[in-house]
Design an enzyme around this catalytic site. Sequence first.
Site, mmCIF file in Angstrom:
data_model
loop_
_atom_site.group_PDB
_atom_site.id
_atom_site.type_symbol
_atom_site.label_atom_id
_atom_site.label_comp_id
_atom_site.label_asym_id
_atom_site.label_seq_id
_atom_site.Cartn_x
_atom_site.Cartn_y
_atom_site.Cartn_z
ATOM 1 N N GLY A 41 0.816 -1.217 0.000
ATOM 2 C CA GLY A 41 0.000 0.000 0.000
ATOM 3 C C GLY A 41 0.843 1.258 0.000
ATOM 4 O O GLY A 41 0.564 2.222 -0.731
ATOM 5 N N CYS A 42 1.891 1.260 0.797
ATOM 6 C CA CYS A 42 2.766 2.435 0.897
ATOM 7 C C CYS A 42 3.542 2.646 -0.400
ATOM 8 O O CYS A 42 3.795 3.776 -0.807
ATOM 9 C CB CYS A 42 3.704 2.300 2.091
ATOM 10 N N THR A 43 3.912 1.541 -1.055
ATOM 11 C CA THR A 43 4.598 1.638 -2.344
ATOM 12 C C THR A 43 3.660 2.241 -3.379
ATOM 13 O O THR A 43 4.045 3.147 -4.126
ATOM 14 C CB THR A 43 5.090 0.247 -2.800
#
Length: 155
Positions: A46-48
């Site tokens: 998700g952060c990527t």
Amino acid sequence: MSARLTPGDEAPAFTLPDADGTEVSLADHKGRKVIVYFYPAALTPGCTKQACDFTDNLDLLARAGYDVIGISPDAPEKLAKFREKENLKVTLLADPDKKVLDAYGAFGEKKNYGKTYMGVIRSTIVVDEEGKVEHALYNVRATGHVAKIIKDLGI
């Protein structure tokens, strides 16, 4: 856990190391609008996705007068790996002691699968040229979030 910020609040000042260990302050961006986003962990799906979306739209945001800063509790070394692996162009800052996360209301109680724990609340704060909060978005989704911000800011 601090209170969440609301539009009109003074954005808490901060100075944190970037992926190269260079100190970066909110004050360095005075006179420009800044999108400060908080994410749980580098090198996670998700952060990527979120960091890549910001990178893909960085030129558009910069032309509209916005700088972008991502903050997580990761160490600068991990941020450097994240930046290199994903070819990120956004400024990534390390807040391992979570002081800035806390000051922005982006660290607190979370629930997942019935368990309650303390963690990073995915959040985005838009700070105006004078250092005041223009938008404060909490519990945002990683996917589609950047497109929503661009739409909300009328870019």
